[in-house]
Scaffold this active site. Structure first.
Site, PDB file in Angstrom:
ATOM      1  N   ASP A   1      -6.333   9.535  10.059  1.00 34.02           N
ATOM      2  CA  ASP A   1      -4.558   9.419  10.243  1.00 34.02           C
ATOM      3  C   ASP A   1      -4.353   9.566  11.797  1.00 34.02           C
ATOM      4  O   ASP A   1      -4.437  11.179  11.749  1.00 34.02           O
ATOM      5  CB  ASP A   1      -3.447   9.233   9.015  1.00 34.02           C
ATOM      6  CG  ASP A   1      -4.350   8.282   8.122  1.00 34.02           C
ATOM      7  OD1 ASP A   1      -3.440   7.104   7.965  1.00 34.02           O
ATOM      8  OD2 ASP A   1      -4.083   9.103   7.119  1.00 34.02           O
TER       9      ASP A   1
ATOM     10  N   GLU B   1       1.158  -1.134   0.110  1.00 31.94           N
ATOM     11  CA  GLU B   1      -0.417  -0.034   0.023  1.00 31.94           C
ATOM     12  C   GLU B   1       0.956   1.414   0.425  1.00 31.94           C
ATOM     13  O   GLU B   1       1.755   1.861   0.593  1.00 31.94           O
ATOM     14  CB  GLU B   1      -0.865   0.029   0.770  1.00 31.94           C
ATOM     15  CG  GLU B   1      -2.074  -1.627   1.683  1.00 31.94           C
ATOM     16  CD  GLU B   1      -3.322  -0.840   2.243  1.00 31.94           C
ATOM     17  OE1 GLU B   1      -3.586  -2.014   2.336  1.00 31.94           O
ATOM     18  OE2 GLU B   1      -2.782   0.177   3.502  1.00 31.94           O
TER      19      GLU B   1
END
Lengths: 412, 264
Positions: free
Chosen positions: B60, B49
C-alpha cells in the site's frame, strides 16, 4: 520433531520454500513471477561452475576470504579466572569482522549481485538498519557499476551518519523511511514497495536470511562460507570439531552461515544468541524466538514480536543490526526441532562483553557479536578446559563507538 | 447465488459497471467508520471493500498506510472489524462486503475461527494481498469451503502462463491491478487495461474489476466502459481525512460517472 526422526537438518527448504511450517512465499502477486524466476536462476547458478568460480574469485580477492580463525587466549584466561577448577573452554573467534566493509554482510552481497547480473537486472535496492548491509550493498554496486537505492529508517539515518556518508561516497542514494514507525521493518516495507513498482529492472538484495523463498536459502548458502571455512580451520588447528559454536541473531544470516555446515554434526552443540534489549520480560527487546510467536511478515512465516491482534511490535536493541521484530525462518524451524538452542543477552551484558574484548584482545567487536560474546563467556565457564567453543565475530565495532560512548556516558 | 454474484448479474443486466469502494475499517475511529460504511450503498457503492488494518502494509501507498495507522491508534482490531460488518448487516442485507488486508492478523485470529466469525458477521469475500496461489492451502481453500469468495489480484506481471494458476481457485470476481506498483500511485494505460481485462475475463469466466491509481470520476468512467467493476480506495481515504462528507460526496460523483459510463 525428535532429532532421530530426521536424516539430515541440511535438506531444507522443501519445494514450497518451507522449513517445517516456516518460510514460504507470502508476497503480492506482482512479485510472484519474479520470485519464481529468481529461484530458477539461482538453481541454474548453483549448477554452473563458472558462477562458483566468479564468486570464489571475488570472495578471495575483494572480500579477503578466508577470514582467520583465531584462538582468543586472553579471553579464555579471563573466563578461567572465575570459572570452577578445570573449567573454561578454549574460545576461538571466526574473524569475519576482518572482511572488506567490516562484517559478514558482504559475503551475501557479492553472491546476490552476481545473480542480479545473470538476470540482466540494472538497478539494485536494499534495506538497512544500522547501515552495515547498506554499506556492503553500496560497495558491490560501486564495484559492479549498478545504481543503488538504500531504504533506511529516518531515525537510523540520523543516528548512523557515518554509514550514511559512506554509502553516499560509494554512490548510493539513501531514502529515509518515515512510514510506519520509521525503523528497519519499515525500511523493508518501503524496499518491497519500490520492488513491486519497479519489478522489471530491479533486483532486491535482502540482507538477512529472511524474506520470501528463495531468499532465506540463498542468503544462507552465500553465508555458509563462514561455517565451511571454520570447520576446515578447526580441523587444522585442533584436529577435531568444536564442542560448541555460537553466534548472535537478528535476522540470523551470520548465525545460519556458521551453523549450517555443522547441523548434522550431532556432537557439536549450537547456540544462537538473540538481543534481549532491556530484558525479554519487558516490551523493549528483539528476541523473537524467546518472546514472540509464529506469524507472517515480509514474505515468510516465522517467529515475530506481535500483539494478540497480529500487529507487529517494535523491537529494541542497543545494536541496530539485531533490532528487528522477526527472525529467519530456518532459525524458527531449528528452534522448534531443538537442534539449535536459542538464548538471549541484554544491552548491558553486551556492552560489558564489548569492553572486555577491546581490553583483552585488542579487537573492537561490533555490538551484535558482543551479545554472542557475553553468552560465550558463560557457556565456556561451564565447559571443561579441554573443550572448544567457537564464536562468530561477525562484525567490527568502528560503527558502534558513538553508541557505546553514549551508553557509557562519555563524550567523544 | 451470493451477494457478489447477484450484484454483478444485476448490474450486467443494466449494462453498468460496479462501483467497488474501499475504506479502512476503524479509520479514524469505530463510530465514524461505521457511520461511513452505512452511508456507502446510498452513495452509489455497489461492492464494499473493508480494509483490515495492519502495521506493515507492504503493497500500500501513503494514503492507505496512514489510514491503517489511524485505525490502529483508534483501537481497531480484526474482531472489531467483524463486529462492524455485523452492525452494518442489521439494516443492509444485500450489499456485498469484502474484507481486504494482509494475512497475519487473520493467521493470529486463527483461520478456522476467523472464517466462522466472518461468515456469521455477513462477510462475502476476502482479498488477502500476501497470499499468492502458491499459498492457497493457508486460507483460500478453507475460505471457499466455508462459503466465502476468495478474490485474487492479477497484475501486469501475471503472464499467460501463470494466469490459469492465479484464477484457478478464485471466485466472486477477479481484481486486476492495473499497474505494477502500490495503491494510490499511477493508473494503468487504458489500452493495456482493455487488453488485460478481456484476457482475464475469458480465462476466468468471472467479472473483472480494475483498481489501483483510479482517483477521479473521469478516470473511473473510462475504466467503467471496459471493466465489470471499478475499484477506488486511496482517493476516498484521502477525502475522508478531510471529512466524512467529502468522502461521501466523492463516492456520489464516482458512482454517477461509473453507472452512466456506457450510456454516453
Amino acid at each position: 520433531m525428535p532429532e532421530t526422526a530426521l536424516n539430515s537438518y541440511r535438506n531444507g527448504p522443501d519445494a514450497e520454500g518451507r522449513f517445517g511450517i516456516f518460510g514460504g512465499r507470502f508476497v503480492a502477486e506482482t512479485l510472484m513471477p519474479l520470485i519464481l524466476e529468481l529461484e530458477a536462476e539461482y538453481k541454474a547458478a548453483k549448477a554452473d561452475p563458472a558462477f562458483r568460480e566468479e564468486l570464489d574469485y571475488f570472495l578471495k580477492h575483494y572480500v579477503g576470504r578466508p577470514s582467520p580463525m583465531y584462538y582468543a587466549e586472553r579471553l579464555t584466561d579471563h573466563v578461567r579466572q572465575t570459572a570452577a577448577k578445570g573449567k573454561g573452554a578454549k574460545i576461538y573467534l571466526k574473524r569475519d569482522e576482518l572482511n572488506h566493509t567490516g562484517a559478514h554482510k558482504i559475503n551475501n552481497c557479492i553472491g546476490q549481485i552476481l545473480l542480479a547480473k545473470r538476470m540482466g537486472k540494472t538497478r539494485i535496492i536494499a534495506e538497512t538498519g544500522a547501515g552495515q548491509h547498506g554499506v556492503a550493498t553500496a560497495t558491490v554496486c560501486a564495484r559492479f557499476g549498478l545504481p543503488c537505492t538504500v531504504y533506511m529508517g529516518a531515525t537510523d539515518v540520523e543516528r548512523q551518519k557515518p554509514n550514511v556518508f559512506r554509502m553516499n561516497l560509494l554512490g548510493a542514494e539513501i531514502k529515509p523511511v518515515t512510514s510506519g514507525t520509521g525503523t528497519l521493518k519499515d525500511a523493508m516495507n518501503d524496499a518491497l514497495r519500490d520492488w513491486v513498482t519497479n519489478v522489471e529492472d530491479t533486483f532486491y538484495i535482502i540482507g538477512t536470511a529472511a524474506g520470501p523463498h528463495p531468499y532465506p536459502e540463498l542468503v544462507r548458502d552465500f553465508q555458509s562460507v563462514i561455517g565451511h571455512e571454520a570447520k576446515a580451520q578447526m580441523m587444522e588447528a585442533e584436529g577435531r570439531l568444536p564442542d560448541t559454536i555460537m553466534a548472535c541473531i537478528g535476522g540470523g544470516s551470520n548465525a545460519i552461515g556458521l551453523f549450517h555446515p555443522f547441523l548434522d554434526d550431532k556432537e557439536v552443540e549450537i547456540i544462537g544468541v538473540e538481543a534481549a534489549g532491556h530484558g525479554v520480560d519487558t516490551d523493549q527487546h528483539a528476541a523473537s524466538l524467546t518472546g514472540g510467536n509464529p506469524g507472517v511478515l515480509h514474505g515468510n512465516r516465522t517467529y515475530l514480536l506481535q500483539d494478540e491482534d497480529g500487529q507487529i511490535q517494535d523491537a529494541h536493541s542497543i545494536s541496530a543490526g539485531l533490532d528487528y521484530p522477526g527472525i529467519g525462518p530456518e532459525h524458527a524451524w531449528l528452534h522448534e526441532t531443538g537442534r539449535v538452542k536459542y538464548v538471549s543477552c541484554k544491552d548491558e551484558e553486551a556492552l560489558e562483553a564489548f569492553q572486555t574484548c577491546c581490553a583483552l584482545e585488542g579487537i573492537i567487536p561490533a555490538l551484535e557479536p558482543s551479545h554472542a560474546l557475553a553468552r560465550a563467556f558463560d557457556r565456556a565457564a561451564e565447559m571443561d578446559q579441554d573443550q572448544i567453543l567457537l564464536m562468530n565475530m561477525c562484525g567490527r565495532g568502528d560503527k558502534d563507538i558513538f553508541t557505546v560512548a553514549d551508553a557509557l556516558g562519555r563524550e567523544i | 447465488m451470493t451477494r457478489i454474484d447477484d450484484t454483478f448479474t444485476r448490474l450486467k443486466a443494466e449494462d453498468k459497471a460496479a462501483f467497488v469502494a474501499f475504506i479502512m475499517a476503524g479509520d479514524p475511529d469505530y463510530e465514524t467508520s461505521l457511520s461511513l460504511l452505512k452511508q456507502m450503498p446510498a452513495a452509489g457503492v455497489d461492492v464494499i471493500e473493508l480494509g483490515i488494518c495492519f502495521t506493515d502494509p507492504m503493497a500500500d501507498g501513503a494514503a492507505i498506510q496512514a489510514a491503517g495507522l489511524r485505525a490502529l491508534e483508534g483501537g481497531q482490531t480484526l474482531k472489531k472489524t467483524l463486529s462492524m460488518v455485523t452492525d452494518f448487516r442489521v439494516e443492509d442485507k444485500t450489499t456485498p462486503i469484502i474484507l481486504m488486508g494482509y494475512y497475519n492478523p487473520i493467521y493470529i485470529y486463527g483461520v478456522e475461527a476467523f472464517l466462522k466469525d466472518a461468515d456469521a458477521a455477513g462477510v462475502d469475500g476476502l482479498i488477502v494481498v500476501d497470499l499468492p496461489p502458491e499459498e492457497d492451502a493457508e486460507l483460500c481453500l478453507p475460505a471457499r469451503k466455508a462459503g466465502l469468495d476468495f478474490i485474487r489480484l492479477t497484475t501486469p506481471t501475471t503472464d499467460d502462463k501463470r494466469l490459469p494458476e492465479v484464477i484457478k481457485n478464485t471466485s466472486g470476481f477477479v481484481y486486476y491491478v492495473s499497474v505494477a506498483g502500490i495503491t494510490g500511485g499511477a493508473a494503468g494505460e487504458k489500452a493495456a487495461v482493455d487488453e488485460a481485462v478481456d484476457r482475464i475475463r475469458q480465462a476466468a469466466q468471472l467479472p473483472v474489476a480494475v483498481g489501483f491509481g483510479i482517483k477521479t470520476p473521469d478516470q473511473a468512467r473510462e475504466i467503467a466502459k471496459i471493466a465489470d467493476g471499478v475499484v477506488v480506495g486511496s482517493e476516498l481515504i484521502s477525502k475522508l481525512a478531510d471529512s466524512p462528507k467529502a468522502a461521501i460526496d466523492h463516492m456520489n460523483a464516482l458512482a454517477e460517472a461509473i453507472h452512466t459510463a456506457r450510456k454516453t
